[in-house]
Design a protein around this motif. Sequence first.
Motif, PDB file in Angstrom:
ATOM      1  N   LEU A 196     -19.922   6.611 -20.454  1.00 20.33           N
ATOM      2  CA  LEU A 196     -19.421   5.685 -21.467  1.00 20.33           C
ATOM      3  C   LEU A 196     -17.907   5.579 -21.369  1.00 20.33           C
ATOM      4  O   LEU A 196     -17.197   6.576 -21.462  1.00 20.33           O
ATOM      5  CB  LEU A 196     -19.816   6.174 -22.863  1.00 20.33           C
ATOM      6  N   HIS A 197     -17.429   4.354 -21.168  1.00 18.76           N
ATOM      7  CA  HIS A 197     -15.983   4.140 -21.102  1.00 18.76           C
ATOM      8  C   HIS A 197     -15.400   4.038 -22.499  1.00 18.76           C
ATOM      9  O   HIS A 197     -15.822   3.202 -23.305  1.00 18.76           O
ATOM     10  CB  HIS A 197     -15.671   2.858 -20.328  1.00 18.76           C
ATOM     11  N   LEU A 198     -14.413   4.887 -22.757  1.00 15.89           N
ATOM     12  CA  LEU A 198     -13.682   4.876 -24.011  1.00 15.89           C
ATOM     13  C   LEU A 198     -12.373   4.140 -23.776  1.00 15.89           C
ATOM     14  O   LEU A 198     -11.502   4.610 -23.037  1.00 15.89           O
ATOM     15  CB  LEU A 198     -13.397   6.305 -24.482  1.00 15.89           C
ATOM     16  N   LYS A 199     -12.256   2.974 -24.395  1.00 18.92           N
ATOM     17  CA  LYS A 199     -11.045   2.171 -24.255  1.00 18.92           C
ATOM     18  C   LYS A 199     -10.704   1.576 -25.610  1.00 18.92           C
ATOM     19  O   LYS A 199     -11.588   1.059 -26.302  1.00 18.92           O
ATOM     20  CB  LYS A 199     -11.238   1.065 -23.215  1.00 18.92           C
ATOM     21  N   GLU A 200      -9.447   1.647 -25.983  1.00 21.35           N
ATOM     22  CA  GLU A 200      -9.020   1.158 -27.290  1.00 21.35           C
ATOM     23  C   GLU A 200      -8.901  -0.364 -27.297  1.00 21.35           C
ATOM     24  O   GLU A 200      -8.745  -0.996 -26.244  1.00 21.35           O
ATOM     25  CB  GLU A 200      -7.684   1.813 -27.668  1.00 21.35           C
ATOM     26  N   TRP A 201      -9.029  -0.930 -28.484  1.00 22.97           N
ATOM     27  CA  TRP A 201      -8.916  -2.378 -28.671  1.00 22.97           C
ATOM     28  C   TRP A 201      -8.062  -2.641 -29.900  1.00 22.97           C
ATOM     29  O   TRP A 201      -8.270  -2.038 -30.953  1.00 22.97           O
ATOM     30  CB  TRP A 201     -10.298  -2.993 -28.851  1.00 22.97           C
ATOM     31  N   SER A 202      -7.094  -3.530 -29.723  1.00 22.08           N
ATOM     32  CA  SER A 202      -6.254  -3.903 -30.864  1.00 22.08           C
ATOM     33  C   SER A 202      -5.971  -5.397 -30.835  1.00 22.08           C
ATOM     34  O   SER A 202      -4.907  -5.852 -31.235  1.00 22.08           O
ATOM     35  CB  SER A 202      -4.938  -3.122 -30.832  1.00 22.08           C
ATOM     36  N   GLY A 203      -6.973  -6.148 -30.329  1.00 22.70           N
ATOM     37  CA  GLY A 203      -6.792  -7.572 -30.143  1.00 22.70           C
ATOM     38  C   GLY A 203      -6.501  -7.921 -28.701  1.00 22.70           C
ATOM     39  O   GLY A 203      -6.573  -9.080 -28.311  1.00 22.70           O
ATOM     40  N   GLU A 204      -6.182  -6.915 -27.916  1.00 24.83           N
ATOM     41  CA  GLU A 204      -6.008  -7.071 -26.475  1.00 24.83           C
ATOM     42  C   GLU A 204      -6.306  -5.734 -25.809  1.00 24.83           C
ATOM     43  O   GLU A 204      -6.274  -4.687 -26.445  1.00 24.83           O
ATOM     44  CB  GLU A 204      -4.594  -7.540 -26.133  1.00 24.83           C
ATOM     45  N   HIS A 205      -6.593  -5.807 -24.523  1.00 16.85           N
ATOM     46  CA  HIS A 205      -6.994  -4.596 -23.809  1.00 16.85           C
ATOM     47  C   HIS A 205      -5.843  -3.609 -23.681  1.00 16.85           C
ATOM     48  O   HIS A 205      -4.766  -3.955 -23.207  1.00 16.85           O
ATOM     49  CB  HIS A 205      -7.481  -4.952 -22.400  1.00 16.85           C
ATOM     50  N   GLY A 206      -6.118  -2.392 -24.101  1.00 15.57           N
ATOM     51  CA  GLY A 206      -5.234  -1.294 -23.781  1.00 15.57           C
ATOM     52  C   GLY A 206      -3.853  -1.342 -24.391  1.00 15.57           C
ATOM     53  O   GLY A 206      -2.970  -0.597 -23.981  1.00 15.57           O
ATOM     54  N   ALA A 207      -3.623  -2.206 -25.348  1.00 10.91           N
ATOM     55  CA  ALA A 207      -2.285  -2.278 -25.942  1.00 10.91           C
ATOM     56  C   ALA A 207      -1.986  -1.030 -26.759  1.00 10.91           C
ATOM     57  O   ALA A 207      -0.826  -0.707 -26.993  1.00 10.91           O
ATOM     58  CB  ALA A 207      -2.155  -3.521 -26.810  1.00 10.91           C
TER      59      ALA A 207
END
Length: 251
Positions: free
Chosen positions: A186-197
């Motif tokens: 499972l890839h854990l990647k944050e989201w704040s309206g855009e990838h990886g910001a």
Amino acid sequence: MAIPIALQLYSIREDCGQDLFGCLDKVAAMGYQGVEFAGYYGHPAEDIKASLDKNNLICEGAHVALGLLDEANFDATVEFHKTLGCPWLIIPWMPESMHSSVDATLETATMLCGLVEKLKAHGLRTGFHAHQGDMHTLENGKTAWDILAENTPVDFIMQYDTANGVAGGADAVQPIINWPGRAQSLHLKEWSGEHGAKVIGEGMIPWTAVFNAAEHGGGVEWYVVEHESYSDMTPLEAVDLCLKNLREMGK
């Protein structure tokens, strides 16, 4: 038992391109238990395996382009990854034409089923990494992601990505719940309206719900940190902070 955490090395790809082995040293020192490769920068599998062993890092898996699994490249790809000790060869991307309609997605699923069997004969597994386009509804009301999951065997890994899913209009958690036991990675990647910001823990992903789904029926065997965008810190600083924030969450 706690789920181990690996780093998708695409997150620090420019650093890896300059000094892959130095990056493995640094990733291990941060406390990551494994890595997921996205290229090898011309290094032999034997040398990479030696660096992993020196650092007590596990090769969780690798993102392997579909073309490297075709007839012309299959044997060499298998040999390389078996030498590396890499059990999971995840297809990171496919052309839109392969999953832009129901019929195209079903045809792709048939091809992937054949690939599962070919790799199984060598003790290897494959899967597919989610991107936002996979979450768009097709003409039958289902997404390509769901059609692929429905029409591939249970040992085909559906590698969900939290930020990519949300970017495509999916819930951050529901695809894990919908396909229990399929998101072994499972890839854990944050989201704040855009990838990886934002680094993990500083954006909009409901991490407690993600972990609950992963650890109670999700069948997740590895968490894989991925971070793609950098502004006020270096890539190595960002992935270090991602892991520190996960540890503060009890992971």
